[in-house]
Design an enzyme around this catalytic site. Structure first.
Site, PDB file in Angstrom:
ATOM      1  N   CYS A 110      12.061  23.002   1.620  1.00  0.00           N
ATOM      2  CA  CYS A 110      11.928  22.531   0.238  1.00  0.00           C
ATOM      3  C   CYS A 110      12.142  21.018   0.124  1.00  0.00           C
ATOM      4  O   CYS A 110      11.395  20.331  -0.557  1.00  0.00           O
ATOM      5  CB  CYS A 110      12.884  23.275  -0.687  1.00  0.00           C
ATOM      6  SG  CYS A 110      14.639  23.075  -0.286  1.00  0.00           S
ATOM      7  N   ASP A 149       8.245  23.126  -8.464  1.00  0.00           N
ATOM      8  CA  ASP A 149       8.867  23.826  -7.342  1.00  0.00           C
ATOM      9  C   ASP A 149       7.867  24.000  -6.200  1.00  0.00           C
ATOM     10  O   ASP A 149       6.824  24.643  -6.367  1.00  0.00           O
ATOM     11  CB  ASP A 149       9.369  25.184  -7.835  1.00  0.00           C
ATOM     12  CG  ASP A 149      10.324  25.849  -6.867  1.00  0.00           C
ATOM     13  OD1 ASP A 149      10.236  25.559  -5.661  1.00  0.00           O
ATOM     14  OD2 ASP A 149      11.142  26.663  -7.318  1.00  0.00           O
ATOM     15  N   HIS A 183      18.366  23.706  -3.523  1.00  0.00           N
ATOM     16  CA  HIS A 183      16.916  23.498  -3.605  1.00  0.00           C
ATOM     17  C   HIS A 183      16.622  22.076  -4.051  1.00  0.00           C
ATOM     18  O   HIS A 183      17.452  21.409  -4.682  1.00  0.00           O
ATOM     19  CB  HIS A 183      16.312  24.485  -4.604  1.00  0.00           C
ATOM     20  CG  HIS A 183      14.829  24.653  -4.453  1.00  0.00           C
ATOM     21  ND1 HIS A 183      14.244  25.073  -3.287  1.00  0.00           N
ATOM     22  CD2 HIS A 183      13.803  24.439  -5.326  1.00  0.00           C
ATOM     23  CE1 HIS A 183      12.926  25.136  -3.446  1.00  0.00           C
ATOM     24  NE2 HIS A 183      12.638  24.735  -4.662  1.00  0.00           N
TER      25      HIS A 183
END
Length: 520
Positions: free
Chosen positions: A124, A249, A231
């Protein structure tokens, strides 16, 4: 049938550790702290149940005498919790329209044109950074494929080995290191007791109105009622009426882009990262228009942001002795009287501090294996040779070589660096053909000189006009660099930025405002 029975016997006799590893490997993860609980697995099996398979579940098995393994747990996306608004929903479209009307959607378009889906469960941070680099039109200076220069995750390995990132992800500190390595300017704020929600909201308002800066947040998914732990996501837009931000995202296989409450995101950034013991936070990122790629130097794995605790003992002792010498305050009279011999004294002190390093306590390494002909283009080779020549022509380097010969300190200087080894994508040695002609030009003294030039000398608060040895050394070295070739100035500037990121954890946490010192 015989094949099935043979397979079943093999699995039933497999070591428990091997079976446990197989079961773990199929679980999704984003960071080393994310694990799927048994309750979550049962919940997802229920939510994503195949209707046909569920109808057959109660029927007796014809081959009950054969041991058949259960199919591995699989997921196709997750449902967004009620804390989030899906970007493509009717409500999400309405929020988008209002953000556009309010003028807080300018940052969205450059990011949307480079929107990625992370290629590994723990990528991520890496994929977010690739998305930002390409959105800000940063030229990597390296070929991606064919003739094209373009950023990809496989190219971001200057601070943390990709094999470690695939397994564990990256921390906020490592994210910043990677960004700086790739020609970005980064301002980082850790959301601790000194941070302000009001300031964060103003930054969101400002950055969503421009397209030359990007705001990236490091936060906990759990606070947003999402599954997972730490994240990274860039913020693409802001809707002021409802105080919502758009999280783009990169784990799009899991959640779509979504709107969340800005105060809730703030709470998610306040959580402590168990890997670092620090709060999470956000980064204001912009392209550095003046810097170019580093061609030779880098910090070694022993002086790295990947270290989760403290530096090796030899390096800690070196840092303590060197900083003790630098922090001595000079009066005006002492400052004037020491100018003639000050640089020699500084080099002596630095070499003396190096003597405490162990054989495996190298401070620097190289970007690539400098003796490997296959790894170097002719252009790169020319840049390195120009850099080494410019470094050898400095007064500092001449003093280093003179003092080294006079004191027979070659053993201490040799400890300062370790050679880098090139590996291919399979993690195996690339089998290089050595180029001895260049290796002979790269002496240990070049690494000592570069480290002294690039050292992040801390700013001191002079009392009654006095300065420290570090202040005076910094001033003298910066004056010499002002007249140096561009290739040398760029290399030293980039190396200094890396050292600041690495040492920040151990000296002064400027981002969070703390006064922590590892030596106290």
């Amino acid at each position: 049938m015989k094949d099935i029975q043979k397979f079943a016997r093999t699995m039933s006799s497999a070591p428990a550790a091997k079976v446990a590893k197989m079961e773990y490997d199929i679980q999704e993860k984003e960071t080393p702290t994310e694990l799927i609980t048994e309750d979550e697995v049962h919940k997802d099996n229920k939510e994503h149940k195949n209707p046909v398979m569920s109808q057959e579940a109660d029927k007796p098995c014809v081959h009950q005498h054969t041991q058949i393994m259960q199919p591995p747990t699989q997921f196709y996306r997750r449902e967004l919790p009620d804390t989030c608004i899906s970007f493509s929903s009717e409500e999400g479209k309405l929020v988008f329209r209002k953000a556009l009307d309010a003028g807080h959607l300018n940052s969205y378009f450059s990011l949307a044109s480079q929107f990625r889906t992370q290629e590994e469960p723990a990528y991520c941070g890496l994929s977010t950074l690739v998305m930002v680099l390409n959105a800000l039109a940063v030229d990597p200076g390296r070929v991606w494929k064919g003739p094209w220069r373009w950023y990809h995750e496989d190219m971001l390995e200057c601070c943390v080995p990709l094999q470690i990132i695939q397994e564990k992800g990256i921390t906020l500190r490592e994210f910043v290191c990677l960004a700086i390595c790739n020609y970005l300017d980064v301002v980082t704020t850790y959301v601790d007791h000194s941070a302000s929600l009001k300031d964060f909201r103003e930054i969101v308002k400002e950055l969503t109105q421009v397209d030359d800066k990007v705001l990236v947040c490091s936060y906990s998914r759990k606070t947003l009622k999402q599954t997972g732990a730490g994240h990274f996501s860039p913020i693409g837009a802001y809707e002021p009426e409802r105080d919502l931000v758009l999280l783009m995202d990169v784990a799009r296989f899991k959640y779509p882009p979504h709107w969340v409450s800005l105060p809730l995101l703030w709470e998610a950034m306040k959580t402590v990262d168990s890997e670092t013991g620090s709060s999470r936070g956000y980064c204001i990122i912009k392209r550095n228009q003046t810097t170019e790629p580093m061609v030779l130097f880098r910090t070694s794995p022993h002086l790295s942001v990947t270290l989760k605790s403290e530096f090796p003992e030899g390096i800690r002792t070196f840092l303590k002795e060197w900083e003790t010498w630098l922090n001595v305050t000079l009066s005006k009279a002492e400052e004037e009287s020491q100018k003639s011999s000050f640089m020699d004294n500084a080099v002596f002190a630095f070499i003396r501090s190096l003597s405490v390093l162990g054989e495996d306590d190298a401070l620097l390494s190289t970007q690539i294996d400098m003796s490997c002909a296959k790894a170097l283009t002719q252009t790169h080779m020319c840049c390195v040779e120009n850099l080494v020549e410019a470094l050898s022509n400095t007064n500092l380097h001449k003093r280093v070589e003179s003092i080294t010969r006079a004191t027979n300190a070659s053993q201490e200087i040799r400890k300062i660096w370790m050679p880098a080894v090139m590996y291919n994508t399979n993690g195996k040695s690339s089998g290089c053909i050595h180029r001895d002609t260049f290796s002979d030009k790269l002496h240990d003294s070049a690494f000592l000189t570069a480290l002294m030039f690039a050292w992040p000398y801390k700013e001191q608060n002079p009392v009654d006009g006095a300065v420290t040895r570090g202040d005076l050394l910094k001033k003298i070295l910066h004056q010499e660099l002002d007249s140096a070739l561009h290739v040398l100035k760029n290399e030293i500037e980039q190396l200094s930025k890396l050292l600041k990121v690495v040492l920040k954890k151990y000296y002064h946490c400027q981002d969070c405002g703390c006064k922590t010192n590892v030596f106290k």
